[in-house]
Scaffold this motif. Sequence first.
Motif, PDB file in Angstrom:
ATOM      1  N   ALA A  59       0.825  -1.213   0.000  1.00 49.29           N
ATOM      2  CA  ALA A  59       0.000   0.000   0.000  1.00 49.29           C
ATOM      3  C   ALA A  59       0.857   1.261   0.000  1.00 49.29           C
ATOM      4  O   ALA A  59       0.433   2.305  -0.516  1.00 49.29           O
ATOM      5  CB  ALA A  59      -0.938   0.000   1.197  1.00 49.29           C
ATOM      6  N   THR A  60       2.067   1.176   0.545  1.00 48.08           N
ATOM      7  CA  THR A  60       2.963   2.338   0.541  1.00 48.08           C
ATOM      8  C   THR A  60       3.898   2.329  -0.668  1.00 48.08           C
ATOM      9  O   THR A  60       4.807   3.137  -0.745  1.00 48.08           O
ATOM     10  CB  THR A  60       3.801   2.388   1.831  1.00 48.08           C
ATOM     11  N   HIS A  61       3.657   1.405  -1.602  1.00 49.29           N
ATOM     12  CA  HIS A  61       4.389   1.307  -2.876  1.00 49.29           C
ATOM     13  C   HIS A  61       5.883   1.112  -2.667  1.00 49.29           C
ATOM     14  O   HIS A  61       6.698   1.822  -3.262  1.00 49.29           O
ATOM     15  CB  HIS A  61       4.120   2.535  -3.751  1.00 49.29           C
ATOM     16  N   SER A  62       6.239   0.148  -1.855  1.00 55.04           N
ATOM     17  CA  SER A  62       7.635  -0.149  -1.580  1.00 55.04           C
ATOM     18  C   SER A  62       8.344  -0.615  -2.853  1.00 55.04           C
ATOM     19  O   SER A  62       7.908  -1.550  -3.526  1.00 55.04           O
ATOM     20  CB  SER A  62       7.728  -1.238  -0.509  1.00 55.04           C
ATOM     21  N   ALA A  63       9.452   0.030  -3.171  1.00 54.38           N
ATOM     22  CA  ALA A  63      10.191  -0.276  -4.399  1.00 54.38           C
ATOM     23  C   ALA A  63      10.796  -1.679  -4.366  1.00 54.38           C
ATOM     24  O   ALA A  63      10.993  -2.291  -5.416  1.00 54.38           O
ATOM     25  CB  ALA A  63      11.282   0.760  -4.615  1.00 54.38           C
TER      26      ALA A  63
END
Length: 101
Positions: free
Chosen positions: A34-38
């Motif tokens: 959800a936090t768009h972790s790379a």
Amino acid sequence: MMRGLICGPKCAACGVVLSTWGVIMLTMLGIFFATHSAVLIEDVPVKDDDIHQDTNPPQRIYELYNKVGYNCFIAAAIYVLVGAFSCCQMRLNKQKDYLVH
């Protein structure tokens, strides 16, 4: 025989432990997606069409991240249900042991 008793005490305890771990792991994965972790980009189902044909490519990738994160939260909720079932089985096993002894 106790009504509703499906598995033994060891199987029920194993279910509680596994479901606890599953809830923790999948909730954390859902948060990271959800936090768009790379770091998790390899686990996002990105196709070439998603990148090349989209006018706003980061937005499409973020939608895919959110979709995978949502799926992780659904799986964590299923593990909560499995954990609740296992807890009920543990209680039924304890009641059976109490009634027998």
